[in-house]
Design an enzyme around this catalytic site. Structure first.
Site, PDB file in Angstrom:
ATOM      1  CG  ASP A 130      -4.102   1.642  -6.115  1.00  0.00           C
ATOM      2  OD1 ASP A 130      -4.309   2.266  -7.163  1.00  0.00           O
ATOM      3  OD2 ASP A 130      -4.761   0.657  -5.735  1.00  0.00           O
TER       4      ASP A 130
HETATM    5  N1  URA Z   1      -5.256  -3.023  -8.799  1.00  0.00           N
HETATM    6  C1  URA Z   1      -5.424  -2.248  -7.714  1.00  0.00           C
HETATM    7  O1  URA Z   1      -6.446  -2.306  -7.041  1.00  0.00           O
HETATM    8  N2  URA Z   1      -4.434  -1.407  -7.403  1.00  0.00           N
HETATM    9  C2  URA Z   1      -3.281  -1.324  -8.072  1.00  0.00           C
HETATM   10  O2  URA Z   1      -2.403  -0.544  -7.719  1.00  0.00           O
HETATM   11  C3  URA Z   1      -3.122  -2.133  -9.197  1.00  0.00           C
HETATM   12  C4  URA Z   1      -4.128  -2.985  -9.539  1.00  0.00           C
END
Ligand code: URA
Length: 285
Positions: A138
């Site tokens: 993310d």
């Molecule tokens: N889990 C999440 O919530 N975000 C990420 O970027 C990777 C794993």
């Protein structure tokens, strides 16, 4: 009788001479220059197969160096000057590249963003523009991200059946209790696009009431954030600190380094299975 003996000696000398030529072609070196590696290492360096796989392929007599079959995996060769063939086909350097990147926060894991946000490619050097991220992190998540142009390996890594472990360091706004951690350990239901999934982490290690490590071997969309949300807490900072045995270590946000395919495969517990002619070569656990 004397003529017979002379012919035999001549034949012997001829054989010795040709054997010497063969040895010179497929020569054993004692000095180690940058291009000088063992035949076994050469096959893995060129991206043909893993070192252990190379040992078998070489010992089975599939590999030639400058036209001479070599069955010794420890044979020194020159990666640049020598011609290595497997079953008659020249082994050329794998065009594949593997990069380990410490993605900083506020960077998105796509090639371009319609909202003009900074992408990973603006942080990485231009020569990595053709590499694709293996899975994604993310925008608000930092940590280890692999990039490669080896689509077969990328697909294998992201395939849920591969069960490659990833470790995340999670910091929450709220201090969590033993009960929260117990709920997480037992598994929790998360909702993605109107569908419920029951997810069980491989491991939870508590650091402080508001900091813990979670190991998961699947990669559902925003999985860790959803798990934290499901226990009624909110993520303050999320960092992926490991993929298999690859660790952030002393890397800083924005740092990157190239990996050899063999080292990457070892780190994620995978093999490159070679089958004669390389026709059915594939990655597997
Ligand atoms: N889990 C999440 O919530 N975000 C990420 O970027 C990777 C794993």
């Amino acid at each position: 009788m004397a003529l017979f003996a002379e012919t035999e000696i001549l034949t012997f000398l001829f054989n010795q001479f040709f054997e010497y030529l063969s040895i010179m072609k497929c020569r054993r070196r004692t000095s180690i220059a940058p291009n000088h590696v063992t035949l076994q290492r050469a096959l893995s360096k060129l991206g043909f197969c893993s070192r252990s796989q190379a040992t078998v392929v070489i010992q089975e007599g599939h590999v030639s160096v400058n036209g001479v079959i070599c069955t010794n995996p420890q044979q020194w060769i020159d990666l640049v000057a020598d011609t290595i063939k497997v079953d008659g086909a020249k082994v050329v350097r794998s065009p594949y590249r593997y990069v380990l990147f410490y993605k900083p926060v506020n960077i998105i894991t796509t090639a371009s963003d319609e909202h003009g946000r900074k992408t990973i490619y603006e942080v990485l050097p231009p020569e990595y523009r053709n590499l694709r991220p293996v899975g994604r992190l993310d925008k608000d998540t930092a940590g280890l991200l692999l990039l490669t142009n080896d689509t077969q390996l990328a697909e294998t890594i992201t395939n849920p059946d591969s069960h490659i472990e990833k470790v995340y360091e999670v910091e929450t706004y709220e201090p969590l209790t033993r009960k929260h951690f117990q709920i997480l350990r037992n598994g929790i239901e998360i909702r993605i696009d109107g569908k419920n999934y029951y997810v069980v982490p491989r491991k939870i290690s508590v650091i402080t009431p508001s900091k813990f490590l979670v190991t998961i071997d699947e990669g559902k969309n925003r999985q860790v954030r959803r798990m934290v949300h499901a226990i009624g807490a909110t993520v303050k900072m999320l960092t992926r600190i490991a993929i298999g045995s690859l660790q952030l270590g002393a890397m800083n946000p924005g740092d990157y380094r190239e990996l050899l395919r063999d080292d990457l495969l070892k780190a994620i517990g995978m093999n490159y299975i070679y089958s004669s002619g390389g026709m059915c070569a594939k990655y597997c656990k």
